[in-house]
Design a protein around this motif. Structure first.
Motif, mmCIF file in Angstrom:
data_model
loop_
_atom_site.group_PDB
_atom_site.id
_atom_site.type_symbol
_atom_site.label_atom_id
_atom_site.label_comp_id
_atom_site.label_asym_id
_atom_site.label_seq_id
_atom_site.Cartn_x
_atom_site.Cartn_y
_atom_site.Cartn_z
ATOM 1 N N PRO A 130 0.808 -1.235 0.000
ATOM 2 C CA PRO A 130 0.000 0.000 0.000
ATOM 3 C C PRO A 130 0.836 1.278 0.000
ATOM 4 N N HIS A 131 1.959 1.296 0.726
ATOM 5 C CA HIS A 131 2.745 2.537 0.768
ATOM 6 C C HIS A 131 3.433 2.801 -0.567
ATOM 7 N N GLN A 132 3.742 1.764 -1.338
ATOM 8 C CA GLN A 132 4.289 1.984 -2.682
ATOM 9 C C GLN A 132 3.221 2.557 -3.606
ATOM 10 N N GLN A 133 1.998 2.063 -3.484
ATOM 11 C CA GLN A 133 0.892 2.603 -4.277
ATOM 12 C C GLN A 133 0.630 4.062 -3.906
ATOM 13 N N GLU A 134 0.718 4.366 -2.612
ATOM 14 C CA GLU A 134 0.543 5.750 -2.165
ATOM 15 C C GLU A 134 1.596 6.655 -2.777
ATOM 16 N N LEU A 135 2.832 6.172 -2.866
ATOM 17 C CA LEU A 135 3.910 6.946 -3.478
ATOM 18 C C LEU A 135 3.606 7.218 -4.946
ATOM 19 N N TRP A 136 3.191 6.216 -5.691
ATOM 20 C CA TRP A 136 2.897 6.437 -7.121
ATOM 21 C C TRP A 136 1.759 7.427 -7.313
ATOM 22 N N ARG A 137 0.760 7.373 -6.426
ATOM 23 C CA ARG A 137 -0.349 8.335 -6.545
ATOM 24 C C ARG A 137 0.149 9.754 -6.336
ATOM 25 N N MET A 138 1.039 9.943 -5.377
ATOM 26 C CA MET A 138 1.571 11.289 -5.150
ATOM 27 C C MET A 138 2.409 11.740 -6.342
ATOM 28 N N LEU A 139 3.229 10.836 -6.879
ATOM 29 C CA LEU A 139 4.075 11.204 -8.008
ATOM 30 C C LEU A 139 3.257 11.580 -9.236
ATOM 31 N N ARG A 140 2.064 11.026 -9.368
ATOM 32 C CA ARG A 140 1.210 11.362 -10.510
ATOM 33 C C ARG A 140 0.564 12.734 -10.370
ATOM 34 N N THR A 141 0.547 13.297 -9.151
ATOM 35 C CA THR A 141 -0.206 14.535 -8.917
ATOM 36 C C THR A 141 0.657 15.727 -8.511
ATOM 37 N N LYS A 142 1.899 15.487 -8.092
ATOM 38 C CA LYS A 142 2.753 16.573 -7.607
ATOM 39 C C LYS A 142 4.038 16.652 -8.421
ATOM 40 N N ARG A 143 4.412 17.888 -8.795
ATOM 41 C CA ARG A 143 5.626 18.069 -9.592
ATOM 42 C C ARG A 143 6.876 18.069 -8.727
ATOM 43 N N LYS A 144 6.726 18.446 -7.454
ATOM 44 C CA LYS A 144 7.836 18.401 -6.501
ATOM 45 C C LYS A 144 7.449 17.464 -5.366
ATOM 46 N N CYS A 145 8.302 16.497 -5.079
ATOM 47 C CA CYS A 145 7.967 15.484 -4.073
ATOM 48 C C CYS A 145 9.192 15.195 -3.208
ATOM 49 N N ILE A 146 8.936 14.944 -1.935
ATOM 50 C CA ILE A 146 10.008 14.528 -1.035
ATOM 51 C C ILE A 146 9.482 13.399 -0.163
ATOM 52 N N VAL A 147 10.291 12.352 -0.040
ATOM 53 C CA VAL A 147 9.894 11.146 0.684
ATOM 54 C C VAL A 147 10.930 10.865 1.759
ATOM 55 N N LEU A 148 10.489 10.828 3.009
ATOM 56 C CA LEU A 148 11.317 10.420 4.142
ATOM 57 C C LEU A 148 10.910 8.998 4.506
ATOM 58 N N LYS A 149 11.883 8.117 4.637
ATOM 59 C CA LYS A 149 11.533 6.708 4.780
ATOM 60 C C LYS A 149 12.438 5.992 5.766
ATOM 61 N N ALA A 150 11.926 4.886 6.285
ATOM 62 C CA ALA A 150 12.756 3.950 7.022
ATOM 63 C C ALA A 150 13.481 3.045 6.035
#
Length: 467
Positions: A40-60
């Motif tokens: 699910p968190h990978q799917q959430e990432l792809w959804r954000m990448l499809r909608t935002k031109r600037k993205c930042i991801v903090l992860k474990a």
């Protein structure tokens, strides 16, 4: 053509998640590659990448985010002809590893899909897919001050950006490559309080940025017991590598003037969004407030004439410098922060802001008490307050040996004697929870207040560069 089922190429690239489900992932344990079932968190990432031109991801660690970013990069050059995707990572080895994953994903796709997007060239540093309208390229580069300079890209992925050397300079040099139409994506585990941390914090208040925090528990095959065991094995670095909250990820143990856990508690339980952001102006009679997202002032509580207020101020060099001036308006009874100013500003303009805030936060005893630091640029602030006859400025009684008598010293003077006492008093107030800090910028300043070695030996606490 092989006996495998035919897959419509147009359908395959209609969405990153659909493309992912057609791929097979290496298992790393001797088993053959298996069909990808995205978490699910990978799917959430792809959804954000499809909608935002600037993205930042903090992860474990070990969440499959690098695989997800690799898939998105592959999807981009399959969908868009004549574009360039740039992968920048810590070193040549890490950047080539991301490209290796991209190639593995491509090679695992059904033959009918690959046939519609044939490889024109494939090396350790580059993958080019052929399109009728022109080839699309993925290129990997190690982090450096010149990485990507002169290129124009559709998508730039900064892999493990928190660990880049000279990350601030490199991020600044990379941004022009995406221009006004490209996509800029940073993804990393935390690595202390650096340029990636600053970008993460700034992105929280910027609608242009999409932000995601993926904690150590987002993988379906993990539970709290597993995370606690892994954290224990890494000792002090456990919370950084397997964080449960963003602040826990960034604040590594040791070296800071203030307790890490205390700052985490404040950041998560006391810090809140201001009710109002704007500018304090003045006409012939009144202080006027105007909403302005770049105004510098944040307000949590408007003045109550029945209360008393004081304003603590730390002044820095001004517009051309790297440091920020900061002012905190405090309720003298509850010791709760009610307003704050944070910005790069000249000492004169900062003094004007302090005076306006002082008259706005008038209490029973008159305008708010101003408590500026007297050192360095603070002396200019105090000189202006005296010249402008501001009625309430904090002063100390000091003994003047030359004149053989006591005199008033305006503001707070920081010396080798008073500095440890002041820091200790603030440490105690924070640890005891008797001071209410609402502003995230104040927490950021305290997070960056670290122990540094002095040239002549010994050490002292001071703000790290750029704070």
């Amino acid at each position: 053509m092989s006996d495998e089922q035919y897959i419509d190429p147009a359908l395959a690239v209609s969405d990153p998640e659909i493309l992912a489900r057609l791929c097979r992932l290496d298992q790393g344990d001797g088993r053959p590659p298996q069909p990808w079932e995205p978490w699910p968190h990978q799917q959430e990432l792809w959804r954000m990448l499809r909608t935002k031109r600037k993205c930042i991801v903090l992860k474990a660690r070990q969440l499959g985010i690098t695989w997800a970013m690799a898939l998105y990069a592959l999807w981009t050059i399959m969908v868009y002809p004549s574009v360039r995707v740039l992968i920048v990572s810590i070193s040549e080895r890490e950047s080539q590893d991301v490209l290796f994953r991209i190639r593995r994903l491509y090679e695992s796709l059904p033959e009918s899909v690959r046939a519609s997007f044939p490889v024109q060239k494939s090396t350790e540093e580059m993958l080019i897919l052929r399109h009728p309208e022109g080839p699309s390229i993925i290129q990997s580069l190690p982090s450096s001050s010149g990485a990507g300079r002169g290129l124009t890209v559709k998508l730039l992925i900064g892999d493990e950006a928190a660990k880049w050397p000279d990350a601030s300079e490199q991020m600044a040099s990379l941004r022009p490559t995406v221009g006004d139409i490209g996509q800029f994506v940073l993804a990393s585990t935390a690595h202390g309080l650096n340029a990636f941390y600053d970008q993460w914090m700034d992105a929280q208040d910027d609608d242009e940025w999409g932000t995601l925090f993926h904690n150590a528990l987002v993988r379906p095959d993990r539970d709290e017991e597993w995370v606690e065991r892994e954290r224990a094995g890494l000792k002090d670095k456990g919370p950084q590598e397997y964080p449960l909250t963003p602040h826990e990820a960034f604040i590594s143990s040791g070296g800071g003037a203030f307790s890490n856990q205390t700052l985490v508690d404040y950041a998560e339980n006391c810090v809140e969004a201001p009710r109002w952001v704007g500018r304090f102006e003045r006409d012939a009679v009144n202080i006027i407030t105007r909403r302005d997202k770049d105004g510098g002032w944040k307000v949590w509580e408007w003045p109550d004439p029945s209360r008393e207020y004081f304003i603590a101020a730390d002044v820095c060099g001004g517009d051309g410098g790297t440091d920020y001036s900061y002012a905190a308006v405090m309720d003298s009874i509850s010791m709760t922060q009610v307003a704050a100013f944070h910005g790069k500003i000249t000492p004169r303009n900062f003094t004007e802001q302090l005076v306006r805030a002082g008259y706005l936060y008038r209490g029973q005893s008159g305008p708010a008490m101003l408590v500026p630091e007297a050192n360095n640029h603070g002396s200019a602030v105090i000189a202006l307050l005296i010249e402008w006859r501001y009625p309430r400025v904090y002063h100390q009684e000091v003994y003047d040996q030359a004149q053989g008598r006591k005199r008033r010293r305006m503001g707070i003077t920081t010396s080798w004697q008073s500095r440890p006492m002041m820091i200790g008093a603030l440490q105690g107030a924070l640890d005891d929870g008797v001071i209410g800090v609402r502003d995230k910028d104040a927490i950021r300043e305290m997070e960056r207040f670290v122990e540094v070695e002095l040239p002549g030996g010994g050490s002292r606490y001071e703000a790290s560069k750029g704070n």
